[in-house]
Design a protein around this motif. Structure first.
Motif, short mmCIF file in Angstrom:
data_model
loop_
_atom_site.label_atom_id
_atom_site.label_comp_id
_atom_site.label_asym_id
_atom_site.label_seq_id
_atom_site.Cartn_x
_atom_site.Cartn_y
_atom_site.Cartn_z
N PHE A 123 0.89 -1.13 -0.14
CA PHE A 123 0.00 -0.01 0.06
C PHE A 123 1.00 1.12 0.01
CE2 PHE A 123 -2.55 -3.15 1.93
CZ PHE A 123 -3.95 -3.06 1.17
N GLU A 124 0.47 2.53 -0.56
CA GLU A 124 1.07 3.45 -0.65
C GLU A 124 1.13 4.41 0.83
OE1 GLU A 124 3.49 6.43 -2.10
OE2 GLU A 124 2.69 4.84 -3.39
N PRO A 125 2.17 4.58 1.37
CA PRO A 125 2.74 5.01 2.76
C PRO A 125 1.87 6.50 2.69
CG PRO A 125 4.60 3.87 2.36
CD PRO A 125 3.76 4.02 0.95
N MET A 126 2.43 7.26 1.76
CA MET A 126 2.07 8.78 1.68
C MET A 126 0.74 8.77 1.06
SD MET A 126 3.02 11.57 2.47
CE MET A 126 4.77 11.47 2.46
N SER A 127 -0.22 9.16 1.96
CA SER A 127 -1.65 9.32 1.77
C SER A 127 -1.85 10.77 1.12
CB SER A 127 -2.46 9.30 2.90
OG SER A 127 -2.49 7.93 3.41
N ILE A 128 -3.04 11.05 0.66
CA ILE A 128 -3.46 12.40 -0.13
C ILE A 128 -3.73 13.32 1.06
CG2 ILE A 128 -4.93 13.92 -1.69
CD1 ILE A 128 -5.15 10.89 -3.15
N ARG A 129 -4.97 13.01 1.99
CA ARG A 129 -5.17 14.17 2.99
C ARG A 129 -5.59 13.31 4.43
NH1 ARG A 129 -8.25 16.67 -1.27
NH2 ARG A 129 -10.06 16.04 -0.40
N SER A 130 -5.20 12.04 4.57
CA SER A 130 -5.64 11.46 5.83
C SER A 130 -4.47 10.50 6.16
CB SER A 130 -6.91 10.69 5.56
OG SER A 130 -7.17 10.15 6.72
N VAL A 131 -4.36 10.26 7.17
CA VAL A 131 -3.32 9.26 7.74
C VAL A 131 -4.16 8.07 8.36
CG1 VAL A 131 -1.25 10.78 7.93
CG2 VAL A 131 -2.94 10.24 9.91
N ASP A 132 -5.43 8.08 8.47
CA ASP A 132 -6.35 7.28 9.31
C ASP A 132 -6.74 6.04 8.26
OD1 ASP A 132 -6.33 8.51 11.84
OD2 ASP A 132 -7.72 10.22 10.90
N CYS A 133 -5.80 5.57 7.77
CA CYS A 133 -5.97 4.31 6.85
C CYS A 133 -6.38 2.94 7.46
CB CYS A 133 -4.78 4.36 5.78
SG CYS A 133 -4.56 5.87 4.65
N GLU A 134 -7.58 2.64 7.19
CA GLU A 134 -7.53 1.08 7.35
C GLU A 134 -7.24 0.18 6.18
OE1 GLU A 134 -10.79 0.40 10.37
OE2 GLU A 134 -10.84 2.43 10.36
N PHE A 135 -6.13 -0.20 5.99
CA PHE A 135 -6.02 -1.00 4.68
C PHE A 135 -5.61 -2.60 4.83
CE2 PHE A 135 -4.40 2.83 1.94
CZ PHE A 135 -6.03 3.47 1.76
N TRP A 136 -6.12 -3.54 4.22
CA TRP A 136 -6.04 -4.78 4.81
C TRP A 136 -5.53 -5.71 3.32
CZ3 TRP A 136 -10.75 -2.50 6.43
CH2 TRP A 136 -10.53 -1.94 7.43
N GLU A 137 -5.08 -6.70 3.64
CA GLU A 137 -4.64 -8.07 2.75
C GLU A 137 -4.71 -9.17 3.42
OE1 GLU A 137 -0.95 -9.11 -0.23
OE2 GLU A 137 -0.75 -7.33 1.00
N TYR A 138 -5.12 -10.08 2.35
CA TYR A 138 -5.43 -11.64 3.16
C TYR A 138 -5.29 -12.69 1.94
CZ TYR A 138 -6.89 -15.78 5.22
OH TYR A 138 -7.00 -17.22 5.88
N HIS A 139 -4.45 -13.59 2.02
CA HIS A 139 -4.07 -14.70 1.11
C HIS A 139 -4.08 -14.35 -0.26
CE1 HIS A 139 -4.38 -19.28 0.94
NE2 HIS A 139 -4.60 -18.85 -0.66
N THR A 140 -2.99 -13.43 -0.65
CA THR A 140 -2.94 -13.05 -1.88
C THR A 140 -2.01 -14.08 -2.76
OG1 THR A 140 -2.44 -10.78 -1.41
CG2 THR A 140 -1.45 -11.31 -3.33
N MET A 141 -2.19 -14.51 -3.97
CA MET A 141 -1.77 -15.56 -4.92
C MET A 141 -0.93 -15.02 -5.95
SD MET A 141 -4.99 -18.01 -4.27
CE MET A 141 -6.17 -16.52 -4.59
N ASP A 142 0.06 -16.09 -6.28
CA ASP A 142 0.38 -15.71 -7.77
C ASP A 142 -0.40 -16.64 -8.70
OD1 ASP A 142 1.19 -18.55 -7.76
OD2 ASP A 142 3.26 -18.07 -7.45
N SER A 143 -0.03 -16.39 -9.98
CA SER A 143 -0.64 -17.05 -11.10
C SER A 143 -0.82 -18.64 -11.21
CB SER A 143 -0.22 -16.54 -12.51
OG SER A 143 1.25 -16.98 -12.66
N ARG A 144 -0.11 -19.07 -10.26
CA ARG A 144 -0.12 -20.70 -9.89
C ARG A 144 -0.97 -20.82 -8.74
NH1 ARG A 144 5.90 -22.80 -10.47
NH2 ARG A 144 4.89 -24.91 -10.10
N GLY A 145 -1.40 -19.92 -8.15
CA GLY A 145 -2.44 -20.32 -7.24
C GLY A 145 -1.66 -20.39 -5.67
N ARG A 146 -0.32 -20.23 -5.58
CA ARG A 146 0.49 -20.23 -4.30
C ARG A 146 0.13 -18.76 -3.64
NH1 ARG A 146 6.08 -21.62 -6.99
NH2 ARG A 146 5.50 -19.71 -8.28
#
Length: 357
Positions: free
Chosen positions: A266-289
Motif C-alpha cells: 500500500f502507498e504510505p503517503m496518503s493524499i489528505r488522511s493518515v487514518d488508513c485502514e488497509f488490509w490484505e489476506y491470502h494473496t496468490m501468484d498465477s499458480r495459486g500459491r
C-alpha cells in the motif's frame, strides 16, 4: 413533444411484441437513439415504485464525442449491452476541461441502476495531458448500482463512487487505469473482477496506485474479493488514502506479475488522511500459491501526521468481509442473478433471433 410521443409508442409496441419486460431497444450504433433512450428511461421511471425498465443496446460504438456527464436518471433502470466487447460507449473530453467531476462518460444519478455486457471508454488524451488526466468512465451519485460483465477503459480516476453513503456492487467486470483509478466514497464490493494497470507514462516509467477510497460514513469501504490484477510494465501499489477514514481490503487476490507490486504493497503517503485502514489476506501468484507476507506494518503519512498499522488480516478477521456482511440490508448477488437472466432473455428476443443466431 412529438419525439416523446413517438418514443413512448415505440416502448409500448416493443413491450407487447417481444416480452412482458418493460424495455427500450436502441438502434444499433446510433448515439442519438441511445441518448433518447436514457432520457426516456428517466421520464418513465421517475417514481421510486417504478417497475424495472431495460435499455437494450446492440453491438456498436456509441461515440459521444466531447460530451461529458451524460446522465442516467430514474429508479430501476437497466442498461443491457449485446456483449461486453462489442457494445462500446465512449467519449473524448478535451484535456483543457479535465477534472474528476467534469469528464465522466456517464453520470449516474439513478437508484438501483443495473449495467451488463458493455464497455465504457474515456478517451481523453491522457499521455499528453501533463499533470492533468482525470478521465472518469462512470461517476456515480446514485445508490445500489450493480455492474455485471462491464469493462471500463481509462487511466486516472476511471471509476468514481461519488456519494458518501452509497452501496455498489461489481461482478465479473474489468477495470483499467493508472492512478487512483478506483476512487471515492461508500461501500463498494468488487467480486471476481479483473483489475488492469496501464502504463503510468507512455514510456512505462512511473508508479501506479489502484484504489483511493475516501470512506467517511460507511463501515467497509472498497472490498476486493477473488480479483485478479494484470499489469503492463509499471510498478504499482494496492491503494492510498484519499481523506477522512479510508478503508480498503484485498482478499484472495491473484497477481499475474507479483514482482511489480511494490514492497510496501500500500502507498504510505496518503493524499489528505493518515487514518488508513488497509488490509490484505491470502494473496496468490498465477499458480495459486499464497505469497502473502506474514506481516506488513506500514506508517501512513500525510501533512506532517503519521499512523502505523498492520495490514495483514488474520483468517478470522478476513471471514468478516462477505457480501452479506458488507450489505446486510441488500442482496446484490441474488439481484444480479435475476437481472442477468432477464437481460439475456430480452437479448434472445430482440437481438439474437432477428440476426438469425
Amino acid at each position: 413533444m412529438l419525439r416523446q410521443i413517438l418514443f413512448s409508442l415505440l416502448l409500448l409496441t416493443s413491450v407487447s411484441s417481444y416480452s412482458q419486460l418493460r424495455h427500450i431497444l436502441v438502434k444499433a450504433g446510433d448515439v442519438q437513439s441511445l441518448l433518447d433512450a436514457l432520457a426516456e428511461a428517466g421520464r418513465q421511471n421517475a417514481d421510486s415504485l417504478s417497475e424495472r425498465l431495460y435499455i437494450v443496446i446492440p453491438n456498436g460504438v456509441y461515440d459521444l464525442g466531447g460530451a461529458v456527464l451524460t446522465p442516467i436518471q430514474g429508479f430501476n433502470v437497466s442498461l443491457i449491452g449485446e456483449s461486453m466487447e462489442g457494445t462500446v460507449i465512449r467519449n473524448a473530453p478535451p484535456v483543457e476541461g479535465e477534472g474528476i467531476g467534469k469528464t465522466a462518460t456517464l453520470l449516474n444519478r439513478g437508484m438501483c441502476t443495473y449495467v451488463q455486457d458493455l464497455t465504457l471508454v474515456n478517451a481523453l488524451d491522457y499521455y499528453h495531458s501533463g499533470a492533468a488526466g482525470r478521465a472518469v468512465c462512470w461517476q456515480d451519485k446514485g445508490n445500489r448500482t450493480i455492474f455485471k460483465r462491464v469493462r471500463m477503459l481509462s487511466y486516472q480516476d476511471t471509476y468514481y463512487s461519488h456519494s458518501e453513503e452509497c452501496q455498489h456492487y461489481f461482478e465479473d467486470s474489468e477495470i483499467h487505469g493508472t492512478v487512483d483509478f478506483l476512487c471515492g466514497a461508500g461501500d463498494v464490493y468488487f467480486n471476481r473482477c479483473l483489475i488492469v494497470t496501464e502504463k503510468r507514462n507512455a514510456d512505462g516509467s512511473g508508479r501506479n496506485v489502484i484504489a483511493a477510497p475516501r470512506t467517511s460514513t460507511t463501515k467497509w469501504g472498497y472490498v476486493f474479493d477473488h480479483c485478479t490484477i494484470r499489469n503492463d510494465v509499471s510498478a504499482f501499489t494496492y491503494g492510498r488514502g484519499w481523506h477522512t477514514n479510508p478503508r480498503c481490503a484485498w482478499l484472495y487476490t491473484t497477481l499475474e506479475s507479483p514482482e511489480l507490486l511494490e514492497k510496501s504493497r500500500f502507498e504510505p503517503m496518503s493524499i489528505r488522511s493518515v487514518d488508513c485502514e488497509f488490509w490484505e489476506y491470502h494473496t496468490m501468484d498465477s499458480r495459486g500459491r499464497d505469497i502473502t507476507p506474514r506481516s506488513n506494518v506500514i506508517t501512513f503519512m500525510a501533512k506532517g501526521a503519521s499512523h502505523t498499522a498492520e495490514t495483514i488480516l488474520t483468517k478470522k478477521a478476513a471471514r468478516k468481509f462477505t457480501v452479506k456482511n458488507v450489505f446486510p440490508n441488500w442482496k446484490p448477488a441474488t439481484i444480479t442473478r435475476k437481472l442477468e437472466k432477464e437481460g439475456l432473455r430480452l437479448k434472445r428476443s430482440l437481438l439474437y433471433k432477428s440476426s438469425g443466431n
